[in-house]
Design a protein around this motif. Structure first.
Motif, PDB file in Angstrom:
ATOM      1  N   MET A 195     -14.185  -9.689   2.270  1.00  0.00           N
ATOM      2  CA  MET A 195     -13.091 -10.566   1.885  1.00  0.00           C
ATOM      3  C   MET A 195     -11.817  -9.766   1.617  1.00  0.00           C
ATOM      4  SD  MET A 195     -12.943 -13.184  -1.374  1.00  0.00           S
ATOM      5  CE  MET A 195     -12.835 -11.818  -2.545  1.00  0.00           C
ATOM      6  N   GLY A 196     -11.950  -8.606   0.970  1.00  0.00           N
ATOM      7  CA  GLY A 196     -10.795  -7.761   0.699  1.00  0.00           C
ATOM      8  C   GLY A 196     -10.248  -7.081   1.933  1.00  0.00           C
ATOM      9  N   LEU A 197     -11.131  -6.816   2.904  1.00  0.00           N
ATOM     10  CA  LEU A 197     -10.700  -6.178   4.152  1.00  0.00           C
ATOM     11  C   LEU A 197      -9.976  -7.160   5.066  1.00  0.00           C
ATOM     12  CD1 LEU A 197     -10.858  -3.596   5.944  1.00  0.00           C
ATOM     13  CD2 LEU A 197     -13.064  -4.456   6.782  1.00  0.00           C
ATOM     14  N   ALA A 198     -10.318  -8.439   4.972  1.00  0.00           N
ATOM     15  CA  ALA A 198      -9.834  -9.449   5.918  1.00  0.00           C
ATOM     16  C   ALA A 198      -8.305  -9.517   6.043  1.00  0.00           C
ATOM     17  CB  ALA A 198     -10.392 -10.812   5.537  1.00  0.00           C
ATOM     18  N   PRO A 199      -7.521  -9.442   4.962  1.00  0.00           N
ATOM     19  CA  PRO A 199      -6.069  -9.560   5.128  1.00  0.00           C
ATOM     20  C   PRO A 199      -5.426  -8.452   5.954  1.00  0.00           C
ATOM     21  CG  PRO A 199      -6.690 -10.020   2.862  1.00  0.00           C
ATOM     22  CD  PRO A 199      -7.904  -9.458   3.537  1.00  0.00           C
ATOM     23  N   TYR A 200      -6.128  -7.347   6.178  1.00  0.00           N
ATOM     24  CA  TYR A 200      -5.576  -6.276   6.999  1.00  0.00           C
ATOM     25  C   TYR A 200      -5.656  -6.607   8.489  1.00  0.00           C
ATOM     26  CZ  TYR A 200      -5.600  -3.210   2.893  1.00  0.00           C
ATOM     27  OH  TYR A 200      -5.365  -2.652   1.665  1.00  0.00           O
ATOM     28  N   HIS A 481      -1.989  -7.397  -2.942  1.00  0.00           N
ATOM     29  CA  HIS A 481      -2.755  -7.055  -1.751  1.00  0.00           C
ATOM     30  C   HIS A 481      -1.804  -6.959  -0.563  1.00  0.00           C
ATOM     31  CE1 HIS A 481      -6.347  -6.113   0.207  1.00  0.00           C
ATOM     32  NE2 HIS A 481      -6.833  -7.318   0.484  1.00  0.00           N
ATOM     33  N   VAL A 482      -2.325  -6.507   0.570  1.00  0.00           N
ATOM     34  CA  VAL A 482      -1.496  -6.260   1.747  1.00  0.00           C
ATOM     35  C   VAL A 482      -0.811  -7.536   2.230  1.00  0.00           C
ATOM     36  CG1 VAL A 482      -3.413  -6.614   3.353  1.00  0.00           C
ATOM     37  CG2 VAL A 482      -1.491  -5.142   4.015  1.00  0.00           C
ATOM     38  N   ASP A 483      -1.392  -8.704   1.934  1.00  0.00           N
ATOM     39  CA  ASP A 483      -0.796  -9.978   2.347  1.00  0.00           C
ATOM     40  C   ASP A 483       0.065 -10.606   1.259  1.00  0.00           C
ATOM     41  OD1 ASP A 483      -2.789 -10.624   0.596  1.00  0.00           O
ATOM     42  OD2 ASP A 483      -3.710 -12.175   1.862  1.00  0.00           O
ATOM     43  N   GLY A 484       0.336  -9.850   0.193  1.00  0.00           N
ATOM     44  CA  GLY A 484       1.181 -10.357  -0.890  1.00  0.00           C
ATOM     45  C   GLY A 484       0.467 -11.261  -1.863  1.00  0.00           C
ATOM     46  N   SER A 485      -0.865 -11.267  -1.834  1.00  0.00           N
ATOM     47  CA  SER A 485      -1.637 -12.112  -2.739  1.00  0.00           C
ATOM     48  C   SER A 485      -2.242 -11.274  -3.851  1.00  0.00           C
ATOM     49  CB  SER A 485      -2.757 -12.835  -1.977  1.00  0.00           C
ATOM     50  OG  SER A 485      -3.764 -11.903  -1.575  1.00  0.00           O
ATOM     51  N   ALA A 486      -2.803 -11.958  -4.849  1.00  0.00           N
ATOM     52  CA  ALA A 486      -3.525 -11.284  -5.933  1.00  0.00           C
ATOM     53  C   ALA A 486      -4.618 -12.212  -6.439  1.00  0.00           C
ATOM     54  CB  ALA A 486      -2.573 -10.926  -7.074  1.00  0.00           C
TER      55      ALA A 486
END
Length: 584
Positions: A195-200, A481-486
């Motif tokens: 789930m954490g890898l997905a936004p990359y 996170h890389v997508d601007g979320s937290a």
């Protein structure tokens, strides 16, 4: 009426105590034994919960068990066994439907009536009875219970009703876990890493993955058996999956490449699509505006936010201990309702349900060990100001306060805290403290009353079960996170005044009442439970300071040789890495 709930003998065993329908205590066995995901009968957690609730074994009216062992045995036998000469005694021991009841008698010392509740009833009850809803639709999704992998239902004053299910081997949890394994991560453990890898990544594989899961009418779906094999001892997918996907299975130590990021992103997209489709079906079937949701899949906070934002329900409650540990809570609540005809209709706002440790015992332990400390008993302002000053100065703090959290998240009772504004902090904690993958994000804790100033979020989010857009990611690089979320935690002053006070004190110095909040543990170990656990982890993690209740210990003040002394304390036993679910 006192009901004790037990989940055990599969993974993540736990115990809960309900007194007149109110949750008095809950804890996971792993925190006491220091064996991650400990599956054994939760004898330590049982004793701790009784002690915390102020009751004895003779006070218990019923014990509720979180699944039906007979139905589970039927699925185990259907799924097949390894060759008997290769089967360990433990494997064969698991094929015993009386084992839970026998161990409750022999290991817990309880000789009264034990009431089994089906696995997905336990999940559904763990959400509904703590949602505060008068009525609700019910959704559960995990790998597998006895046979059920997904269930749909409704709940109200008369109890819960599950009216539709998806059965093993068709499972959203196993679908996600199989791809987790394919990506080189450990199943039933590292799904959150995917789930954490997905936004990359990009969703370049989504169309391919959609062919693996057929979206059928109603609440049904089917995994394509050509690509999955849940009977293999070494993996959960077939060679056909490797032929279908654009990359070979990744080995755990291989570099993570763009194609792996794309596969993770595509997996997340397909999961969210199926969940949304099934939530719409459930809404049409029940007409309810409320959704109570639990099961291991419900710990996917990105999917939860998508359900909340794009789904058909007006309000959504997710049980913070949504995985198997939370089954003990649901089983106890359901049995209580069935026995009494009543339940307490209050929304759960606080997961600090485990043991607390008296301040005088903590102080005496430090004195005996010769550990110097600063004492702030009776000086709340001084403690919070000192801790906030250290954090604003770039120090990393272990924060140990009151009762331990129940569930997989540290929420300000057993936490590591740091400055979210420091762009170096994320890499420092990942590399030196947590010793984990650099792509994984950290979560922010924010004073609830000021949350809308910094995050695109309104309302409470006390359990880190949702993601929110960071309004100014450049100002908060350590938690964005890389997508601007937290992955957001809001802290209410009425629920946790000390943690809220620390956030406020930090905000007065920096303008940001926000702290990076991650679990207080070394990689591969459970979250700390006792003050001794915290002190050992404080040294092993290389933290700058440790706050134990009203006492503050600074690393620079530790006596010479303390790092070597702590090194003599046995660490948590390593858990064997698994690439497949154990269906036995």
């Amino acid at each position: 009426m006192i009901v004790v709930g037990i989940s055990a003998l599969y993974h993540d065993s736990a115990c809960a105590v309900l007194i007149d329908g109110r949750l008095a205590a809950a804890a996971q066995e792993e925190r006491f034994t220091r064996r991650r995901y400990d599956a054994s009968m939760p004898a330590h957690a049982f004793r701790a919960c009784l002690r915390q609730a102020g009751i004895g074994i003779a006070d218990i009216d019923r014990v509720a068990y979180y699944e039906d062992p007979v139905a589970r045995l039927g699925r185990q036998l259907w799924n097949g066994l390894p060759e008997l000469p290769q089967s360990s005694p433990e494997t064969l021991f698991r094929l015993d439907a009386d084992r839970p009841f026998r161990e409750i008698r022999e290991l817990l010392g309880y000789s009264g009536e034990v009431v089994p509740v089906t696995h997905h009833e336990s999940h559904a009850a763990s959400a509904f009875y703590f949602s505060g809803f008068a009525e609700s639709a019910l959704l559960t999704a995990d790998a597998v219970g006895e046979w059920t992998t997904t269930s749909y239902g409704r709940a109200g004053p008369d109890g819960i009703e599950l009216f539709e299910e998806v059965a093993f081997p068709d499972s959203l949890g196993l679908f996600y876990s199989a791809l987790t394994s394919y990506l080189g991560f450990e199943v039933n453990s590292d799904e959150y890493k995917v789930m954490g890898l997905a936004p990359y990544g990009e969703g370049t594989c989504a169309e391919t993955l959609r062919t693996l899961v057929a979206d059928l009418p109603g609440g049904q779906f089917r995994l394509d058996p050509e690509y999955f094999d849940f009977r293999r001892p070494d993996r959960m997918y077939t060679d056909a999956l490797a032929d279908l996907l654009p990359v070979a299975p990744r080995r755990p130590d291989d570099e993570i490449e763009t194609v792996h990021q794309d596969l993770a992103r595509s997996l997340q997209i397909v999961l969210e699509e199926i969940l949304l489709a099934k939530a719409r079906h459930l809404h049409e079937r029940t007409g309810s505006e409320n959704l109570s949701y639990a099961g291991g899949v419900a710990l996917n906070c990105v999917a939860n936010t998508r359900l909340r934002r794009d789904g058909p329900f007006r309000d959504l409650f997710v049980q913070p201990a949504a995985g198997d540990a939370g089954g003990c809570v649901g089983a106890a609540a359901l049995v209580h309702h069935r026995l009494t005809g009543t339940y307490v209709r209050e929304r759960m706002t606080d997961a600090r349900l485990g043991p607390a440790y008296p301040a005088d015992e903590v102080r005496a332990g430090l004195d005996i060990a010769g550990v110097p400390y600063l004492a702030f008993a009776g000086d709340e302002t001084g403690l919070l100001d000192t801790a906030a000053e250290l954090l604003a100065g770039g120090e990393i703090i272990g924060w140990f306060q009151g009762r331990m959290e129940f569930g997989p998240r540290s929420l300000g009772a057993r936490s590591i805290l740091a400055d979210p504004r420091d762009s170096r902090m994320r890499d420092r904690i990942n590399a030196l403290v947590k010793k984990r993958e650099s792509f994984r994000p950290f979560a922010p804790a924010v004073a609830a009353d000021r949350c809308p100033e910094f995050f695109a979020w309104t309302g409470p989010a006390p359990f880190m079960l949702d993601t929110a857009r960071v309004l100014d990611p450049a100002a908060l690089p350590a938690i964005s996170h890389v997508d601007g979320s937290a992955r957001l935690q809001t802290v209410d002053a009425a629920v946790d005044p000390r943690f809220h006070g620390l956030l406020t004190a930090f905000g007065k110095r920096t303008g940001y009442p926000i702290l990076l909040n991650t679990s207080f543990n070394v990689r591969g170990e459970p979250i700390v439970c006792t003050p001794a656990d915290a002190l050992a982890a404080f040294v092993r993690c290389g933290l700058d300071a440790l706050v134990l209740g009203d006492l503050l210990v600074r690393a620079r003040d530790l006596p010479d040789g303390w790092d070597r002394l702590v090194g003599l304390i046995p660490a948590s036993p390593p858990r064997e890495r698994t690439t497949v679910y154990s269906f036995v």
